[in-house]
Design a protein around this motif. Sequence first.
Motif, short mmCIF file in Angstrom:
data_model
loop_
_atom_site.label_atom_id
_atom_site.label_comp_id
_atom_site.label_asym_id
_atom_site.label_seq_id
_atom_site.Cartn_x
_atom_site.Cartn_y
_atom_site.Cartn_z
N ARG A 42 0.61 -1.00 0.16
CA ARG A 42 0.16 0.03 0.05
C ARG A 42 0.84 1.39 -0.05
O ARG A 42 0.38 2.62 0.15
CB ARG A 42 -0.95 0.09 1.24
CG ARG A 42 -2.06 -1.05 1.29
CD ARG A 42 -3.00 -0.69 2.41
NE ARG A 42 -3.75 -1.79 2.77
CZ ARG A 42 -4.99 -2.16 1.95
NH1 ARG A 42 -5.48 -1.35 1.24
NH2 ARG A 42 -5.71 -3.09 2.21
N ALA A 44 3.35 2.00 2.40
CA ALA A 44 3.55 2.42 3.82
C ALA A 44 4.82 1.99 4.04
O ALA A 44 5.60 0.84 3.52
CB ALA A 44 2.49 1.92 4.92
N PRO A 45 5.79 2.61 4.95
CA PRO A 45 6.84 2.38 5.46
C PRO A 45 7.04 1.04 6.21
O PRO A 45 5.89 0.80 6.70
CB PRO A 45 7.39 3.66 6.54
CG PRO A 45 6.48 4.71 6.19
CD PRO A 45 4.94 3.99 5.64
N SER A 238 4.22 12.90 10.23
CA SER A 238 2.82 12.56 10.00
C SER A 238 2.44 10.98 9.87
O SER A 238 1.45 10.39 9.82
CB SER A 238 2.18 12.87 8.63
OG SER A 238 2.97 12.44 7.57
N TYR A 239 3.50 10.08 10.14
CA TYR A 239 3.33 8.58 10.16
C TYR A 239 3.57 8.29 11.65
O TYR A 239 3.78 7.08 11.98
CB TYR A 239 4.21 8.12 9.46
CG TYR A 239 4.06 8.07 7.84
CD1 TYR A 239 3.47 7.01 7.16
CD2 TYR A 239 4.15 9.31 7.07
CE1 TYR A 239 3.33 6.89 5.87
CE2 TYR A 239 4.11 9.14 5.70
CZ TYR A 239 3.52 8.02 4.96
OH TYR A 239 3.30 8.16 3.90
N SER A 242 1.42 4.99 12.25
CA SER A 242 1.39 3.80 11.63
C SER A 242 3.05 3.50 11.78
O SER A 242 3.03 2.20 11.33
CB SER A 242 0.72 3.99 10.49
OG SER A 242 1.41 5.14 9.91
N PRO B 284 -0.44 8.40 5.32
CA PRO B 284 -0.43 7.55 6.34
C PRO B 284 -1.71 7.24 6.91
O PRO B 284 -2.28 5.81 7.20
CB PRO B 284 0.54 8.44 7.37
CG PRO B 284 0.51 9.70 7.08
CD PRO B 284 0.15 9.90 5.52
N ILE B 287 -3.78 4.74 4.36
CA ILE B 287 -3.32 3.36 4.61
C ILE B 287 -3.71 2.73 5.77
O ILE B 287 -4.34 1.72 5.85
CB ILE B 287 -1.58 3.62 4.62
CG1 ILE B 287 -1.05 4.02 3.28
CG2 ILE B 287 -1.21 2.23 4.65
CD1 ILE B 287 0.28 4.34 3.15
N TRP B 288 -3.84 3.35 6.77
CA TRP B 288 -4.34 2.85 8.18
C TRP B 288 -5.93 2.62 8.09
O TRP B 288 -6.32 1.53 8.38
CB TRP B 288 -4.00 4.05 9.31
CG TRP B 288 -4.35 3.10 10.59
CD1 TRP B 288 -3.81 2.47 11.17
CD2 TRP B 288 -5.61 3.47 11.13
NE1 TRP B 288 -4.33 2.00 12.48
CE2 TRP B 288 -5.35 2.68 12.45
CE3 TRP B 288 -6.80 4.26 11.14
CZ2 TRP B 288 -6.38 2.57 13.54
CZ3 TRP B 288 -7.82 4.42 11.94
CH2 TRP B 288 -7.42 3.49 13.27
N SER B 290 -7.53 2.34 5.36
CA SER B 290 -7.58 0.99 4.19
C SER B 290 -7.42 -0.38 5.03
O SER B 290 -7.85 -1.56 4.22
CB SER B 290 -6.84 1.24 3.04
OG SER B 290 -6.90 2.60 2.71
N GLU B 291 -6.13 -0.33 5.81
CA GLU B 291 -6.15 -1.64 6.32
C GLU B 291 -7.03 -2.21 7.72
O GLU B 291 -7.01 -3.25 7.98
CB GLU B 291 -4.67 -1.66 7.07
CG GLU B 291 -3.78 -1.41 5.92
CD GLU B 291 -2.22 -1.19 6.28
OE1 GLU B 291 -2.17 -0.88 7.47
OE2 GLU B 291 -1.28 -1.25 5.51
N ARG B 296 -13.15 -0.11 6.04
CA ARG B 296 -13.19 -0.21 4.65
C ARG B 296 -14.42 0.03 3.79
O ARG B 296 -14.25 0.70 2.76
CB ARG B 296 -12.50 -1.56 4.35
CG ARG B 296 -11.63 -1.41 2.88
CD ARG B 296 -10.81 -2.81 2.75
NE ARG B 296 -9.80 -3.23 3.86
CZ ARG B 296 -9.77 -4.20 4.22
NH1 ARG B 296 -10.23 -5.24 3.86
NH2 ARG B 296 -8.63 -4.52 5.38
#
Lengths: 278, 556
Positions: A42, A44-45, A238-239, A242, B284, B287-288, B290-291, B296
Amino acid sequence: MNLSPFRVGLIMALAIVAVALLAPWIAGDPAAQDIDGGLTVRGAPMGPHAGAPLGTDTLGRDVWSRVVAGAGMSLGMAVAATMMSVVIGVVVGLWAGYAGGWVDAVLMRLVDVVLAFPYLLVAILLAALLREAELESGVVPVIVTLGVIGWTTIARVVRARVRVLRQQDFVVAARASGAGGFHIVTRHLLRNVVGVVITLAALAIAQNLLAEAALSYVGLGPPPPQATWGRMIFDGQSYYRSAPWLIVAPGLAIVLAVVSFNLIAEGLRDAADPHAHG
Amino acid sequence: MPMGDRCAFRVVALAVAIALGGCDRDSRGPRYRGAGNATPRSGGTLTCSTSVAVPTLDPAIAYDEVGVMVVANLYETLLDYDAAVPGDPTSGTRLVPGLAERWTVSADGRSYRFELRAGARYADGRAIVAGDLAYALRRVLKMPDSPYGRLLSGITGAGAFAAGERDDVPGLEIADERTFVVHLDAADAAFAYAMAMPFSAPLREDFVVASGGDLRRTVLASGPLRLDRWDEGQRLVLARNPHYWDPARPFLDGVTVLENLPENTAFLLFEAGRLDLLDHVAAPDWIWLSEQAAWRPFLDTRAQMSVFGSRMNVTVPPFDDARVRRALNLAVNRDHIVKLLAGRAVPAHGMLPPGLAGRAELPPYPHDPAGARVLLAEAGYPDGFAVDYVTVPNDDANKLAQSLQADLAAVGVRMSIRVLSWPAFLDTVGRKDGAPFSMTSWIMDYPHAASFFDPRFHSRAIGDASSSNDSFYAVPEVDRLLDDARGAPDPAAAVALYQQVDRRLHDDAPWIWGYHAVMTEAMQPYVKGFAPHPVWVRDFRDVWLDLDGRGRRVPR
């Protein structure tokens, strides 16, 4: 072995310096992006894993390599800026303290003026101006900015010290035997302020590490893809939910470096002999 | 300095707390669910936010995304767009009747005739008449600070009226109370779209005069919502317009827009159930979300009518050589761009986004560093060159600039990144002697190829400062194709001409074509009937809240 704060600080600082010097052998290219393999599907790091012990950043770069490269960048800039501050501060302090009179008054008012402005605001303003003037390198503006505003404490302390020393017998004797001002300042006064200057310099390195991180954080540090700890936190902020390693790794590095130089300064201060010897 | 040590320990503690906080997130999901109503339920207030301040509510002035979104819900235009349908990229871009029950275009393409709905009213209950439409357009023409006057310049007599050379606009004809006719100097297929932009909404002269001509805070609503209260910089409270022409809509009692809410704060509020809609979701957070299986189903995307990339000043070396520009296009890895944007992007081969008429279906430039080096060598740069790249301070732009830097380094181009504030950025890229290489983007005024090509690549759009054609691309053949397409009476002919322009620009490569952005929207499970709209962004007319019998949200 007695683990005094000084020793702990020194060991930590030497370890950081060693890491910075050994960078080519213990870490990879800090600017190498791996968008295909270093990010999740996706985008992401990735967290710590084999191949990237501290995880990857938003461009798939190895965080460990960047923290190590940042040690060299951040420490190098902090030390260079501190050396600049020391030179300015010692010259101004010696001159003001020895000359006295209106020279002293003018120089100390200059110190007051510099101190009157909020440190970080002046740093941001100065760094922004220098950046406009010199576009090629982002390192020099940061060093000059921190060097130019960090000398005031050193100047004040050196000046106060010299005011006391110049009344003492060994200085009076030197003057009576015909020694000139330059000789007295360089041969008798300078060596008596070295101890306190080193202590202040260690503190200044710690302060400059934080200030450099702050400047990098607001985007006024060396331009990308250079890795500095402040820039890494800026890029990863901003991460924080996550991919917390993006800010925890450089954040801890800053803390370790700042604590080590603060401990060194504390140890030096305790060890310093309060009495002059000439 | 023991103080420093205590500070340091606090920093460590904070870092650890953040790291632990990050581990706790899997347990989170929506706090509320839908109550299960099968048909739209009236009532309730929806809360959303924006990261900036709403600058103005004057439809003739509002030109920013948020301002236009709000104004479009307050003011009703003659024409409207169809609803956005998930999965259909062309939906939401077709003109449909709005205040005008029907409209016709004369055979020569120069006259547009609009017939108003019977019984259309303003929020104060008074009738909307054809004269109000002419008045609103005359007002725009007389406002030097309105960005929309240029869209009306084709109306017969508009130029002379704007310049003060005459007191009326002969091209604006009021045939009767419900019939409004616009005459143009020349056929212009794009004109109808102007009549779907909020600046063309009807205004009553006595109302505007009574408010001193200033509609920044005073609203004569004709749309689904009216202004209830505006605590500037904090919140904008909109309420249902009881006189809206469609008595069934809107379903909502009102909409509250929280202003100046940073994106990360908005995300936390949304998660806490205090915001009903969340747009511009950062990479970020997207992504979070969507996971999370629980979130979803409540995420929606929509291709934005936009294009992003890097523009080059084609009049200065090395960018005056098309081979260099093509080489840079070949050097860029567009799959990387999409991944870095967490999938919120579609690779671009040129200006026009998917779903827009006139788009030539070409593949984007392939990622071909070897081919790029060959072209650079042919152009006389076998060892590449050094160049400054100007960009703006935001997370995505920062990542993409560094990715571009790495892509170009792979073909020998050494790029330094300079980050400028938006005003400084716009100033330097709009001048011929300003920065020749920079990030760029374009979001349409209306969903038509003319709105993409004419402002950015027609030689008419080149100016000394604030040039909207900021690649300073001036090709007579492209100018001619664009002019012919606008005047073409047959839409199919216009599409063919625009496709030629699209191909030509792809090959001439005044930009490094990047990507078309994808709008992201997350909504609470009880928000129904909402889909991000390609033009209106947020259209609240069909939105309803699935609440229980007492109007409360149902906990999950």
